[in-house]
Design an enzyme around this catalytic site. Sequence first.
Site, PDB file in Angstrom:
ATOM      1  N   LYS A  83       0.839  -1.207   0.000  1.00 24.82           N
ATOM      2  CA  LYS A  83       0.000   0.000   0.000  1.00 24.82           C
ATOM      3  C   LYS A  83       0.873   1.256   0.000  1.00 24.82           C
ATOM      4  CE  LYS A  83      -3.682  -2.399   2.492  1.00 24.82           C
ATOM      5  NZ  LYS A  83      -4.262  -2.696   3.818  1.00 24.82           N
ATOM      6  N   GLN A 107      -4.088  -1.164  10.094  1.00 19.04           N
ATOM      7  CA  GLN A 107      -4.070  -2.496   9.482  1.00 19.04           C
ATOM      8  C   GLN A 107      -4.687  -3.527  10.429  1.00 19.04           C
ATOM      9  OE1 GLN A 107      -3.100  -3.210   6.286  1.00 19.04           O
ATOM     10  NE2 GLN A 107      -3.732  -5.326   6.638  1.00 19.04           N
ATOM     11  N   ASP A 144     -10.308   3.337   4.875  1.00 16.22           N
ATOM     12  CA  ASP A 144     -10.774   1.950   4.751  1.00 16.22           C
ATOM     13  C   ASP A 144     -12.302   1.870   4.789  1.00 16.22           C
ATOM     14  OD1 ASP A 144      -8.954  -0.021   4.206  1.00 16.22           O
ATOM     15  OD2 ASP A 144      -8.349  -0.344   6.287  1.00 16.22           O
TER      16      ASP A 144
END
Length: 307
Positions: free
Chosen positions: A53, A97, A120
């Site tokens: 990412k 994460q 996200d």
Amino acid sequence: MTRILDGKALAARLRARVAEEVRDLRARTGIVPGLRVLLLGDHPASLAYVRTKEKAAREVGIDARVERLPAETEEARLLARLAELNADPAVHGILVQLPLPRHIDTVRVLSALDPRKDVDGFHPLNAGRLAQLSGAPAEDLLVPCTPRGCLLLLEEALGGLADLRGKRALVLGRSTIVGRPMAALLLAHDATVTIAHSRTRDLAGECRRAEILVAAAGRAELVRGDWLAEQAVVIDVGINRVPSPDGGHRLVGDVAFAEAVGRVAAITPVPGGVGPMTVACLLDNTLRACRAQLARPTLTRSSEPPS
Ligand code: NAD
């Protein structure tokens, strides 16, 4: 003939568009979108994901940095760091994460993000807005990256999203990361949506009725070729490591790909289907988040994170 949906190529086009828009934004305003990725611990798969990412974001001109914290970091310490990042005007996107270590309350952590920086799309406010969605998401709604990538692949396969109207769509999996937001997106586009999960009876029968199948169960080749309707469009989210004949490992999806080819209208391969789209959508979400924050620099009451 089955069309193999090339997620790598579609993701490359999306990344190129994001790169161009980041350049434009910078030229007009001097502002560079900032992304911070927080990783607790050193789980090898998570480490590989965050590095992918970070690299992809830097390639499109986003100021992306991974912040690594020890696995035993206390929740209060993590929340304090999130509060700093929420307040930092140079940071437009924050990603924590997952999965987090067991001693940390994931919902509390995700709820502590500024929802406008939640690239996200897991903050309850963004999840709630998605659940209420009808039609295409507003520019400032941050939608989870994997389902959004799946929707773009469906758009490509169907030649537009209008074709989803009334179609029987089956989402296999009900996770908050993939299955549920995927079902919400399909419903927002007027598909007739069924969600199947580990307690579903007659999964094969449910699959056979589906004109659109999004498989996100995380079970290697669970869906067999003869479970698939002829001319279905299949998006395979699953990433499963299985032993290969040479003693190593290979990745397979949740759908038995070789059995599906020749039967369905279109299918995504694993790897090279949904995975690259997830990363590209993260970059696009970061750009969207940045634009929205520039347009509306202060939090409105309704989007205030809980204290
Ligand atoms: P998860 O484990 O949180 O959820 C899996 C879901 O599948 C659950 O709702 C469960 O009820 C259902 N399920 C499991 N076994 C089943 C069975 N035998 N029959 C019917 N339903 C069953 O997983 P997740 O985070 O949603 O991820 C799913 C898969 O997608 C995993 O393989 C993951 O690695 C992959 N994934 C890929 C990407 C990508 O970018 N390509 C992103 C996220 C997840």
